[in-house]
Design a protein around this motif. Structure first.
Motif, short mmCIF file in Angstrom:
data_model
loop_
_atom_site.label_atom_id
_atom_site.label_comp_id
_atom_site.label_asym_id
_atom_site.label_seq_id
_atom_site.Cartn_x
_atom_site.Cartn_y
_atom_site.Cartn_z
N PRO A 1 0.84 -1.21 0.00
CA PRO A 1 0.00 0.00 0.00
C PRO A 1 0.87 1.25 0.00
N VAL B 1 0.87 5.10 1.18
CA VAL B 1 0.18 5.99 2.12
C VAL B 1 0.07 7.39 1.53
N PRO C 1 -1.18 11.11 8.04
CA PRO C 1 -1.67 10.12 7.08
C PRO C 1 -3.20 10.14 7.01
N ARG D 1 -4.74 5.42 1.99
CA ARG D 1 -3.73 4.64 1.29
C ARG D 1 -4.34 4.05 0.03
#
Length: 524
Positions: free
Chosen positions: A22, A24, A33, A36
């Motif tokens: 993944p 982010v 964050p 993702r």
């Protein structure tokens, strides 16, 4: 994202994330964050190609039904040739995806979106097979009726997937009689189970099929409808080249060589780009036994000038006493291109600060790339071996090294005069006999030797040229003002022949060699 590609630009090559990790996404304002994504694949969409011919080995399956008899499944194989025109703008209706020229030609509520189209024609098809009841048979494209087709992109922003079809007039010749389709058989292209093609020419495994359950009437030689064919499935194998291999050729091109050079004492490191030109000789095509085309090549002349922080003014040239030979070999049987191309190059450098330098006289620098045409197209890059290449001074002492080498090919040019071999003879020289010594040795270097002798002396000496006089050691330039005696004639001897190009290194297997002709001792 990674992908092994087979051409530039890439064709139908999806770049994939090998780890599928993944990725982010962060808030641009806070750096926190926020989300993702899973970036799995990035598809490269090549443009439609220019006009050309495509040839394929193919496999055909179809059901043949003669009225009053059992249905027979025929299988045949053989080559086809497709002629395609250049791409042009057309249109597709936004909803139904039917072909259009303007919005007025679309169903109500739809618009005509732009698309790319290529018109095609199957110009030949000769397939053969055998059946227990019918015996040997042949399936042909009609020699008297055109089998036309078309390939069109589905969306205005993408070339592929593209819909592709052919309307083929088919002739079937059997021991029981000959038959032909009354109307063309409509076939649509499929990549696996999915409709459409993903490349032009279509990828191996692409098949053209008739609609399920559709009967296509066939007639006998009298024109009477006597049956039908159905369930046509015509699959393509890897395309082969329709053109013959190119003949021998010589040409020159502009180029850039990039060197990362290191001098030991005093220590200096510099990356430089040196412009200049090269002259290439390419021999005629041969088959090495695996169906691929093989052409021997020779880098006959080269001269590049530049400046280095480590050595001042720098001139790079080819070693005159070593053959910088190579080859072009197609990657697949029966295809000219793409092809692997390399040269094993012996290099000399003349530096204003360091004097005369050279690479190992017994170990050439291996330069390799994959090309799609000969001469190589502008922008092709030959890459070095990726290892350290020692450089030596005139005393044979290693004084430095070259680490990175790449050679970028630019456009073809007229060969400069310095690359032409010339021998000037004064007026009144008399009868001239020119003699080449093919295959008898390595010549006097890539810049050729020329020797002169008296024909009568040669005959008296048994033809060993022992009385020859060296006129030019390592041409390209020489002059002979001497005239033969009255009633006599001179001969002039060039060292050797590379393919059809006289006056160069030999072509004896396993390749060009560095020895001189033992029969000609006039030039050292």
């Amino acid at each position: 994202l990674e992908r092994t590609i087979h051409s530039l630009p890439p064709k139908n090559d999806p770049y994939e994330n090998p780890f599928v990790d993944p990725i982010v996404l962060f808030d641009a304002a806070t750096g926190a964050p926020r989300a993702r994504i899973l970036y799995e694949r990035h598809h490269v969409d090549p443009p439609f190609p220019p006009p050309g011919n495509d040839c394929f080995p193919t496999n055909l399956g179809l059901d043949l039904q003669i009225f009053g008899g059992p249905a027979t499944h025929l299988q045949a194989s053989g080559p086809i040739t497709v002629q395609r025109g250049g791409p042009y703008s057309s249109g597709r209706c936004s909803g139904s995806q039917s072909i259009c020229t303007t919005t007025a030609s679309c169903p109500p509520g739809e618009t005509c979106n732009p698309a790319q189209t290529i018109d095609t024609e199957m110009v030949s098809m000769t397939l053969t097979g055998s059946d227990p009841l019918l015996g040997p048979y042949q399936v042909r494209e009609s020699p008297t009726r055109q089998s036309t087709g078309q390939t069109q992109s589905r969306t205005p922003l993408s070339s592929y997937a593209a819909d592709s079809f052919f309307d083929i007039f088919v002739d079937i010749d059997t021991t029981q009689g000959s038959f032909h389709t009354v109307n063309p058989a409509p076939l649509s292209g499929f990549t696996g189970p999915q409709p459409g093609v993903r490349n032009i020419p279509p990828d191996p495994g692409t098949s053209y099929r008739s609609a399920a359950g559709q009967d296509i009437p066939i007639a006998n030689q009298s024109g009477q409808v006597v049956g039908a064919i159905r369930n046509i499935d015509h699959s393509l194998q890897p395309p082969v080249s329709w053109q013959p291999p190119p003949p021998p050729e010589k040409y020159c091109f502009d180029s850039w060589i990039t060197l990362k050079i290191t001098i030991y004492n005093p220590f200096c490191m510099d990356t430089i780009m040196i412009p200049g030109s090269f002259r290439i000789l390419r021999g005629g095509p041969t088959d090495p036994g695996d169906g691929r085309d093989l052409m021997k090549t020779l880098m006959a002349n080269g001269l590049l000038d530049g400046t280095s922080q480590c050595g001042g003014a720098l001139r790079l040239s080819l070693a005159p006493t070593r053959a910088s030979s190579g080859e072009v070999r197609s990657l697949a049987p029966a295809e000219n291109f793409p092809a692997d191309s390399f040269f094993d190059v012996f290099v000399e450098l003349d530096s204003a600060a360091l004097g005369h330098l050279n690479t190992d006289p017994n170990t050439p620098t291996h330069m390799r790339t994959t090309i799609n045409a000969v001469p190589p197209e502008s922008g092709e890059i030959y890459y070095g071996p990726g290892t350290v290449i020692p450089i030596y001074n005139a005393a044979g002492v290693q004084i430095g090294e070259i680490l990175e080498v790449e050679h970028i090919v630019h456009g073809q040019i007229t060969c400069p005069p310095i690359f032409h071999r010339t021998l000037t003879l004064d007026a009144g020289t008399g009868i001239i006999i020119i003699i080449a010594l093919p295959g008898s040795g390595g010549g006097g270097g890539v810049l050729s030797d020329v020797a002169r002798g008296d024909v009568a002396q040669m005959k008296a000496g048994g033809g060993n040229f022992s009385a020859a006089t060296c006129i030019a050691n390592n041409l390209p330039g020489g002059n002979d003002p001497t005239r033969p005696l009255r009633g006599r004639a001179f001969y002039y001897v060039a060292r050797d022949v590379f393919d059809t190009f006289q006056d160069t290194w030999n072509t004896e297997e396993p390749g060009q060699t560095g020895n001189r002709d033992t029969t000609l001792t006039a030039c050292p």
